[in-house]
Design an enzyme around this catalytic site. Structure first.
Site, PDB file in Angstrom:
ATOM      1  N   THR A   1     -14.494   5.626   0.454  1.00 35.95           N
ATOM      2  CA  THR A   1     -14.563   5.116  -0.923  1.00 35.95           C
ATOM      3  C   THR A   1     -15.523   3.932  -0.961  1.00 35.95           C
ATOM      4  OG1 THR A   1     -12.637   3.685  -0.565  1.00 35.95           O
ATOM      5  CG2 THR A   1     -12.217   5.890  -1.452  1.00 35.95           C
ATOM      6  N   LEU A   2     -16.246   3.832  -2.087  1.00 34.75           N
ATOM      7  CA  LEU A   2     -17.306   2.829  -2.202  1.00 34.75           C
ATOM      8  C   LEU A   2     -17.177   1.996  -3.468  1.00 34.75           C
ATOM      9  CD1 LEU A   2     -20.240   5.190  -1.116  1.00 34.75           C
ATOM     10  CD2 LEU A   2     -19.283   3.318   0.246  1.00 34.75           C
ATOM     11  N   GLY A   3     -15.974   1.854  -3.994  1.00 37.06           N
ATOM     12  CA  GLY A   3     -15.776   1.044  -5.198  1.00 37.06           C
ATOM     13  C   GLY A   3     -16.599   1.581  -6.357  1.00 37.06           C
TER      14      GLY A   3
ATOM     15  N   ASN B   1       2.543   1.641  -3.451  1.00 38.89           N
ATOM     16  CA  ASN B   1       1.538   1.961  -4.480  1.00 38.89           C
ATOM     17  C   ASN B   1       1.083   3.418  -4.360  1.00 38.89           C
ATOM     18  OD1 ASN B   1       1.631  -0.752  -5.107  1.00 38.89           O
ATOM     19  ND2 ASN B   1      -0.327  -1.256  -4.143  1.00 38.89           N
TER      20      ASN B   1
ATOM     21  N   LYS C   1       0.825  -1.224   0.000  1.00 35.58           N
ATOM     22  CA  LYS C   1       0.000   0.000   0.000  1.00 35.58           C
ATOM     23  C   LYS C   1       0.851   1.262   0.000  1.00 35.58           C
ATOM     24  CE  LYS C   1      -3.886  -2.240   2.212  1.00 35.58           C
ATOM     25  NZ  LYS C   1      -4.447  -2.668   0.923  1.00 35.58           N
ATOM     26  N   GLY C   2       1.913   1.260   0.803  1.00 29.48           N
ATOM     27  CA  GLY C   2       2.750   2.459   0.864  1.00 29.48           C
ATOM     28  C   GLY C   2       3.385   2.752  -0.486  1.00 29.48           C
TER      29      GLY C   2
ATOM     30  N   ALA D   1      -5.026  -2.256  -5.876  1.00 30.57           N
ATOM     31  CA  ALA D   1      -4.409  -0.918  -5.861  1.00 30.57           C
ATOM     32  C   ALA D   1      -5.355   0.197  -6.324  1.00 30.57           C
ATOM     33  CB  ALA D   1      -3.104  -0.859  -6.663  1.00 30.57           C
ATOM     34  N   ALA D   2      -6.624  -0.109  -6.531  1.00 26.75           N
ATOM     35  CA  ALA D   2      -7.554   0.963  -6.926  1.00 26.75           C
ATOM     36  C   ALA D   2      -7.649   2.022  -5.819  1.00 26.75           C
ATOM     37  CB  ALA D   2      -8.928   0.390  -7.236  1.00 26.75           C
ATOM     38  N   GLY D   3      -7.722   1.549  -4.573  1.00 24.06           N
ATOM     39  CA  GLY D   3      -7.788   2.495  -3.449  1.00 24.06           C
ATOM     40  C   GLY D   3      -6.507   3.305  -3.327  1.00 24.06           C
ATOM     41  N   ASP D   4      -5.366   2.663  -3.563  1.00 28.39           N
ATOM     42  CA  ASP D   4      -4.077   3.365  -3.475  1.00 28.39           C
ATOM     43  C   ASP D   4      -3.973   4.409  -4.589  1.00 28.39           C
ATOM     44  OD1 ASP D   4      -3.455   1.600  -1.413  1.00 28.39           O
ATOM     45  OD2 ASP D   4      -2.556   0.153  -2.795  1.00 28.39           O
TER      46      ASP D   4
HETATM   47  O1  RIB Z   1      -3.721  -2.114  -1.804  1.00 30.00           O
HETATM   48  C1  RIB Z   1      -3.182  -3.139  -2.582  1.00 30.00           C
HETATM   49  C2  RIB Z   1      -1.938  -3.668  -1.926  1.00 30.00           C
HETATM   50  O2  RIB Z   1      -2.286  -4.280  -0.708  1.00 30.00           O
HETATM   51  C3  RIB Z   1      -1.214  -4.754  -2.700  1.00 30.00           C
HETATM   52  O3  RIB Z   1      -0.286  -4.239  -3.620  1.00 30.00           O
HETATM   53  C4  RIB Z   1      -0.623  -5.618  -1.604  1.00 30.00           C
HETATM   54  O4  RIB Z   1       0.764  -5.605  -1.564  1.00 30.00           O
HETATM   55  C5  RIB Z   1      -1.227  -5.106  -0.304  1.00 30.00           C
HETATM   56  O5  RIB Z   1      -0.359  -4.313   0.396  1.00 30.00           O
END
Ligand code: RIB
Length: 328
Positions: free
Chosen positions: A231-233, A55, A52-53, A260-263
């Site tokens: 967020t609600l997709g 991304n 997450k970080g 990774a959509a949220g990221d």
């Molecule tokens: O948000 C998606 C991420 O969550 C993935 O890339 C995975 O590594 C987890 O951290």
């Protein structure tokens, strides 16, 4: 009628510090995920940079921010690949530590044909992150945001939030994977970005439709957070601040992989806010970026650049939530 702001012209790149996880994602594509006791034949396996970080750092960089990434990888091929991936996006990796005793973080991700995923993380070297408070204060000087999540050790995340607060650097927190947040930290959070599952876990309120998400977001806002985005997709996102609650719908797209959509959303939102955009414009940019992300496979490979987001179709107009109806 609300129009999309012209976001193509803007001031010099804002500086954003991202503190968080770096994982090598081992992605298994399957028609549908097996149930307990079932063995199924998958379609493919691949190793893709994620976490997450990392991304969120990549998303900020691809939206035009100058990014410093703070985190920890292992002394192994995955760790070197993660560093190289960030450097290719122009991210400053000078604050990435290498832990010689732990392997780089790994995420096992099952992606179904409908694009939905299931993720299991082995934190590895992410758990070895040790911050130095005075070094951190220097790194935060002049930053528009500290962006962080909960895939790093909680004590380090808390230390970073407090250091940012003392240094006058706004904190943008993505409480994922969700964990309880200490009472004293709430007023130190400038912007909280979380999904419906996390909003439910933190408030006990159902948050899977815009009206409910607005109520959950209001409960979080009341704890002292300046701005909340739930967020609600496919349903878009709800923005909550002192001015009230607004729902921003998402465009209908065919999801290939929601990883990774949220990221992606968060990075676009953070960069827009750091460039002076309003919360609503920033949310709309995040939704457009997230909609592009889900149409591509993999975490970091699917994060779009700003130019692609600006070329994408404009969003439907926001709806003001009827506040009488949503107030408890
Ligand atoms: O948000 C998606 C991420 O969550 C993935 O890339 C995975 O590594 C987890 O951290």
């Amino acid at each position: 009628m609300e129009q999309d702001r012209d976001t193509s012209a803007r001031p010099p790149a804002p500086h954003i510090v991202v503190l968080g996880s770096l994982n090598m994602d081992l992605v298994l594509r399957v028609a549908t995920a097996p149930v307990a006791g079932e063995t199924c034949v998958g379609r493919s396996i691949s190793a893709v940079p994620g976490g997450k970080g990392a991304n969120q750092a990549v998303s900020c960089a691809r939206q035009g921010a100058r990014v410093l990434m703070i985190g920890c990888v292992g002394d192994d091929d995955h760790g070197r690949a993660m560093r190289d991936a960030l450097a290719r996006d122009g991210i400053d990796t000078s604050a990435l530590r290498t832990d010689t005793t732990l392997p780089t973080g790994t995420a096992l991700i099952l992606v179904e044909d409908n694009g939905q995923n299931r993720i299991v993380i082995i934190g590895g070297a992410n758990g070895g992150l040790q911050l130095d408070a005075s070094e951190l204060r220097a790194q935060l000087a002049g930053a528009a945001f500290l962006v962080t999540q909960f895939e790093s050790p909680m004590a380090q995340v808390e230390l970073a939030i407090m250091a940012a607060h003392e240094a006058g650097c706004p904190v943008l927190l993505n409480p994922s994977p969700v964990q309880p947040i200490a009472e004293a930290l709430w007023p130190m959070i400038d912007t909280l970005v979380l999904n419906e599952v996390e909003a439910h876990a933190l408030t006990g309120l159902s948050a899977d439709a815009p009206e409910q998400a607005a109520a959950a977001g209001r409960a979080l806002h009341a704890r002292g957070v300046r701005r909340v985005v739930v967020t609600l997709g496919a349903q878009g996102a709800v923005a909550i601040d002192a001015a009230g609650e607004r729902h921003h719908p998402a465009p209908a797209v065919r999801a290939v992989d929601t990883t990774a959509a949220g990221d992606t959303f968060l990075g676009a939102l953070a960069t827009e806010l750091a460039s002076g955009a309003s919360l609503d414009d920033a949310v709309r940019q995040g939704i457009r970026a997230g909609a592009l992300c889900v149409q591509q496979a993999g975490a970091q490979p699917s994060i779009p650049r700003r130019e692609a987001v600006l070329r994408s179709a404009p969003l439907p107009h926001l709806s003001l939530l009827p506040s009488d109806w949503t107030r408890p």
